[in-house]
Design a protein around this motif. Structure first.
Motif, PDB file in Angstrom:
ATOM      1  N   ARG A 161      58.631  37.088  42.080  1.00  0.00           N
ATOM      2  CA  ARG A 161      58.628  37.424  40.646  1.00  0.00           C
ATOM      3  C   ARG A 161      59.357  38.742  40.409  1.00  0.00           C
ATOM      4  O   ARG A 161      59.642  39.473  41.336  1.00  0.00           O
ATOM      5  N   PHE A 162      59.656  39.014  39.132  1.00  0.00           N
ATOM      6  CA  PHE A 162      60.422  40.198  38.736  1.00  0.00           C
ATOM      7  C   PHE A 162      61.815  40.201  39.363  1.00  0.00           C
ATOM      8  O   PHE A 162      62.359  41.258  39.650  1.00  0.00           O
ATOM      9  N   THR A 163      62.395  39.028  39.639  1.00  0.00           N
ATOM     10  CA  THR A 163      63.731  39.028  40.234  1.00  0.00           C
ATOM     11  C   THR A 163      64.782  39.190  39.132  1.00  0.00           C
ATOM     12  O   THR A 163      64.985  38.288  38.318  1.00  0.00           O
ATOM     13  N   THR A 371      60.685  53.214  35.819  1.00  0.00           N
ATOM     14  CA  THR A 371      59.740  53.828  36.761  1.00  0.00           C
ATOM     15  C   THR A 371      59.037  52.799  37.637  1.00  0.00           C
ATOM     16  O   THR A 371      58.194  53.160  38.448  1.00  0.00           O
ATOM     17  N   VAL A 372      59.408  51.519  37.472  1.00  0.00           N
ATOM     18  CA  VAL A 372      58.758  50.468  38.259  1.00  0.00           C
ATOM     19  C   VAL A 372      59.732  49.826  39.257  1.00  0.00           C
ATOM     20  O   VAL A 372      59.436  49.697  40.441  1.00  0.00           O
ATOM     21  N   GLY A 373      60.928  49.422  38.760  1.00  0.00           N
ATOM     22  CA  GLY A 373      61.916  48.744  39.619  1.00  0.00           C
ATOM     23  C   GLY A 373      62.288  49.603  40.822  1.00  0.00           C
ATOM     24  O   GLY A 373      62.299  50.826  40.744  1.00  0.00           O
ATOM     25  N   ALA A 374      62.559  48.938  41.959  1.00  0.00           N
ATOM     26  CA  ALA A 374      62.948  49.607  43.214  1.00  0.00           C
ATOM     27  C   ALA A 374      61.887  50.611  43.685  1.00  0.00           C
ATOM     28  O   ALA A 374      62.198  51.595  44.333  1.00  0.00           O
ATOM     29  N   GLY A 375      60.643  50.334  43.357  1.00  0.00           N
ATOM     30  CA  GLY A 375      59.551  51.207  43.815  1.00  0.00           C
ATOM     31  C   GLY A 375      59.072  52.113  42.702  1.00  0.00           C
ATOM     32  O   GLY A 375      59.864  52.837  42.095  1.00  0.00           O
ATOM     33  N   ARG A 381      56.471  58.951  45.508  1.00  0.00           N
ATOM     34  CA  ARG A 381      55.695  60.127  45.940  1.00  0.00           C
ATOM     35  C   ARG A 381      55.083  59.884  47.318  1.00  0.00           C
ATOM     36  O   ARG A 381      55.040  60.787  48.154  1.00  0.00           O
ATOM     37  N   ASN A 382      54.627  58.645  47.549  1.00  0.00           N
ATOM     38  CA  ASN A 382      54.075  58.331  48.880  1.00  0.00           C
ATOM     39  C   ASN A 382      55.143  58.491  49.960  1.00  0.00           C
ATOM     40  O   ASN A 382      54.870  58.983  51.051  1.00  0.00           O
ATOM     41  N   ILE A 383      56.378  58.045  49.655  1.00  0.00           N
ATOM     42  CA  ILE A 383      57.469  58.168  50.640  1.00  0.00           C
ATOM     43  C   ILE A 383      57.715  59.650  50.942  1.00  0.00           C
ATOM     44  O   ILE A 383      57.849  60.060  52.094  1.00  0.00           O
TER      45      ILE A 383
HETATM   46  C1  FAD Z   1      62.976  45.672  35.398  1.00  0.00           C
HETATM   47  C2  FAD Z   1      62.496  45.344  36.777  1.00  0.00           C
HETATM   48  C3  FAD Z   1      63.368  44.764  37.652  1.00  0.00           C
HETATM   49  C4  FAD Z   1      62.926  44.408  38.912  1.00  0.00           C
HETATM   50  N1  FAD Z   1      63.800  43.769  39.745  1.00  0.00           N
HETATM   51  C5  FAD Z   1      63.356  43.317  40.922  1.00  0.00           C
HETATM   52  C6  FAD Z   1      64.219  42.548  41.751  1.00  0.00           C
HETATM   53  O1  FAD Z   1      65.377  42.274  41.399  1.00  0.00           O
HETATM   54  N2  FAD Z   1      63.728  42.078  42.912  1.00  0.00           N
HETATM   55  C7  FAD Z   1      62.450  42.334  43.330  1.00  0.00           C
HETATM   56  O2  FAD Z   1      62.095  41.886  44.409  1.00  0.00           O
HETATM   57  N3  FAD Z   1      61.612  43.058  42.558  1.00  0.00           N
HETATM   58  C8  FAD Z   1      62.023  43.544  41.373  1.00  0.00           C
HETATM   59  N4  FAD Z   1      61.176  44.254  40.575  1.00  0.00           N
HETATM   60  C9  FAD Z   1      59.786  44.412  40.989  1.00  0.00           C
HETATM   61  C10 FAD Z   1      59.408  45.826  41.363  1.00  0.00           C
HETATM   62  O3  FAD Z   1      59.999  46.229  42.556  1.00  0.00           O
HETATM   63  C11 FAD Z   1      57.863  45.820  41.445  1.00  0.00           C
HETATM   64  O4  FAD Z   1      57.381  45.610  40.138  1.00  0.00           O
HETATM   65  C12 FAD Z   1      57.345  47.101  42.002  1.00  0.00           C
HETATM   66  O5  FAD Z   1      57.626  47.161  43.375  1.00  0.00           O
HETATM   67  C13 FAD Z   1      55.839  47.254  41.769  1.00  0.00           C
HETATM   68  O6  FAD Z   1      55.140  46.150  42.202  1.00  0.00           O
HETATM   69  P1  FAD Z   1      54.053  45.429  41.269  1.00  0.00           P
HETATM   70  O7  FAD Z   1      54.693  45.153  39.962  1.00  0.00           O
HETATM   71  O8  FAD Z   1      53.488  44.303  42.044  1.00  0.00           O
HETATM   72  O9  FAD Z   1      52.949  46.532  41.014  1.00  0.00           O
HETATM   73  P2  FAD Z   1      51.799  46.986  42.010  1.00  0.00           P
HETATM   74  O10 FAD Z   1      52.369  47.213  43.360  1.00  0.00           O
HETATM   75  O11 FAD Z   1      50.681  46.025  41.896  1.00  0.00           O
HETATM   76  O12 FAD Z   1      51.386  48.382  41.415  1.00  0.00           O
HETATM   77  C14 FAD Z   1      50.532  48.533  40.281  1.00  0.00           C
HETATM   78  C15 FAD Z   1      50.293  50.031  40.080  1.00  0.00           C
HETATM   79  O13 FAD Z   1      49.590  50.577  41.220  1.00  0.00           O
HETATM   80  C16 FAD Z   1      50.328  51.661  41.775  1.00  0.00           C
HETATM   81  N5  FAD Z   1      50.207  51.637  43.240  1.00  0.00           N
HETATM   82  C17 FAD Z   1      50.366  50.566  44.035  1.00  0.00           C
HETATM   83  N6  FAD Z   1      50.191  50.920  45.334  1.00  0.00           N
HETATM   84  C18 FAD Z   1      49.929  52.244  45.348  1.00  0.00           C
HETATM   85  C19 FAD Z   1      49.658  53.196  46.383  1.00  0.00           C
HETATM   86  N7  FAD Z   1      49.629  52.855  47.669  1.00  0.00           N
HETATM   87  N8  FAD Z   1      49.447  54.488  46.028  1.00  0.00           N
HETATM   88  C20 FAD Z   1      49.475  54.864  44.716  1.00  0.00           C
HETATM   89  N9  FAD Z   1      49.700  53.994  43.688  1.00  0.00           N
HETATM   90  C21 FAD Z   1      49.933  52.721  44.002  1.00  0.00           C
HETATM   91  C22 FAD Z   1      51.770  51.422  41.358  1.00  0.00           C
HETATM   92  O14 FAD Z   1      52.519  52.622  41.344  1.00  0.00           O
HETATM   93  C23 FAD Z   1      51.594  50.839  39.969  1.00  0.00           C
HETATM   94  O15 FAD Z   1      51.415  51.866  39.039  1.00  0.00           O
HETATM   95  C24 FAD Z   1      61.585  44.651  39.315  1.00  0.00           C
HETATM   96  C25 FAD Z   1      60.706  45.254  38.423  1.00  0.00           C
HETATM   97  C26 FAD Z   1      61.149  45.601  37.161  1.00  0.00           C
HETATM   98  C27 FAD Z   1      60.163  46.229  36.231  1.00  0.00           C
END
Ligand code: FAD
Length: 397
Positions: A161-163, A371-375, A381-383
């Motif tokens: 998802r989010f691809t 602030t979400v895409g690519a980490g 901050r963890n890195i």
């Molecule tokens: C516009 C957009 C484009 C994207 N494109 C792609 C793409 O092309 N390919 C792809 O594979 N992905 C893509 N993503 C996905 C993106 O990489 C993920 O959304 C992101 O890695 C966060 O994962 P999650 O949404 O499952 O949130 P979660 O990992 O469930 O995180 C939820 C919240 O908890 C926090 N959190 C999680 N773990 C920790 C921790 N250990 N310590 C502190 N806080 C934590 C997070 O910072 C966040 O605030 C995209 C996302 C967006 C928004």
């Protein structure tokens, strides 16, 4: 310390600016798409990338033996910054993530098949890492790849998802679990290249807060031959971690943030709020000066990152700091816009009273996405804490 570009880089920057002017098209250059302006998602944008390819500007930093320019990464950096500043598509997934990872870890066969097509802007990629239960903790991924010995390959089933780009890309660069009994969630995963035009792949729209599309991708028993395995079976997570460092660096430019700040600064210089010039408001001056300082810090973060990449190393702490800082800066600029504009700041594009044609309201929504895409910011901050400061691992992320 001299922060100005050397003469040859300045000459290249002029060349890129002239190229942009020569190829100007409002449908190709659109700053209002913010960070998603980088995508090569329309026929005109593809044409533009082909024109860049004809200039020899794709793969400038790749080794010459693979058709690259063998040039300093500074050229690629300047190219992307100039393109991002005008909202044009720029080199990203193909050259920066797939190409660079294939050069380091791909088989000769994969290099020969993909590198020339990337250099000629013939194919687009989507990146399939995130799943419903694997985002920040990517190692929790559960897409299964089951061995098909008879046909010499793997059968993939599961959901991503989010691809971004999956609705127009030709190829999917994705990670799947090939060995669920590997003993650790970081092991037993493999990176694949998958053609998107085959049965068993379903792509559906996921609209984002920033008005741009990302996708859910469902795979149902999709066959991938062995030749499309990237690197060694079982080492996918390792390659993806490295590719993510490239991604933070390649896909996040500073110039779009600088331009957004400049729009805001110029607006403060000229706007009136409640019948008074905003520039006379001491609070507005404080806010703009603080942001001007933060913009300069962002530029230095970029230079630190590019310096490391130019030295042939993978910039990971630097890239994490850069992404974290610039994304926060983006949000700070958006917050400041809305704070100083008052109620009109939330008017959308097309509303007669919306400042700068609704850019403020849209930027506020879009910067959340950044602030979400690519980490996420927390992940960056963890890195920094773990790799840079040697502090303990947090939940394996
Ligand atoms: C516009 C957009 C484009 C994207 N494109 C792609 C793409 O092309 N390919 C792809 O594979 N992905 C893509 N993503 C996905 C993106 O990489 C993920 O959304 C992101 O890695 C966060 O994962 P999650 O949404 O499952 O949130 P979660 O990992 O469930 O995180 C939820 C919240 O908890 C926090 N959190 C999680 N773990 C920790 C921790 N250990 N310590 C502190 N806080 C934590 C997070 O910072 C966040 O605030 C995209 C996302 C967006 C928004």
């Amino acid at each position: 310390m001299d922060f100005t570009y050397p003469p040859e880089i300045l000459a290249f920057q002029r060349e890129v600016r002239a190229f942009i002017q020569d190829h100007w098209d409002d449908e190709v250059m659109d700053v209002r798409r913010e960070g998603m302006a980088q995508l090569v998602d329309t026929p005109k944008r593809r044409e533009f990338m082909k024109a860049m390819a004809a200039q020899g500007w794709l793969g400038m930093s790749w080794p010459t033996e693979y058709g690259g320019g063998g040039m300093d990464g500074m050229y690629e950096y300047v190219l992307n910054e100039e393109l991002a500043a005008v909202g044009a598509p720029y080199i990203g997934k193909g050259v920066g993530i797939v190409g660079k990872t294939l050069i380091r870890h791909g088989s000769e066969e994969l290099k020969q098949e993909f590198l020339p097509q990337i250099l000629n802007a013939e194919i687009e990629f989507a990146i399939g890492y995130t799943e419903p239960n694997a985002g920040s903790d990517l190692a929790a991924l559960s897409m299964r790849a089951v061995r098909d010995e008879e046909n010499g390959g793997w059968r993939l089933t599961g959901q991503k998802r989010f691809t971004t780009s999956a609705h127009f890309a030709e190829w999917y660069w994705l990670i799947a679990r090939t060995d669920p009994d590997a003993g650790s969630k970081h092991k037993g995963t493999t990176l694949f290249l998958l053609p998107m035009d085959q049965d068993g792949i379903q792509v559906t729209n996921m609209p984002t807060l920033g008005d741009e599309r990302v996708n859910e991708v469902f795979l149902d028993d999709v066959f991938v031959p062995d030749r499309y395995v990237v690197g060694e079976v079982g080492k996918g997570f390792y390659y993806v971690s490295e590719a993510l460092d490239f991604e933070r660096f390649t896909l996040f430019t500073v110039s779009a943030y600088v331009k957004r700040y400049e729009v805001f600064r110029d607006w403060v210089r000229t706007a009136e709020v409640d019948g008074r010039p905003l520039r006379d408001d001491p609070r507005a001056r404080q806010v703009v000066a603080r942001l001007a300082t933060a913009v300069e810090v962002a530029k230095v973060h970029t230079l630190r990152t590019i310096a490391k990449a130019a030295a042939g190393e993978v910039p990971n702490i630097e890239a994490a700091m850069f992404k974290l800082w610039t994304c926060q800066l983006g949000q700070q600029v958006s917050d400041a816009m809305l704070e100083l504009a008052g109620p009109t700041g939330v008017l959308r594009r097309g509303s007669p009273d919306a400042p700068v044609d609704g850019r403020f309201e849209h930027a506020l929504r879009y910067t959340v996405v950044d602030t979400v895409g690519a980490g996420t910011n927390e992940v960056q901050r963890n890195i920094i804490a773990r790799r840079g400061l040697g502090l303990p691992v947090n939940n394996g992320v």
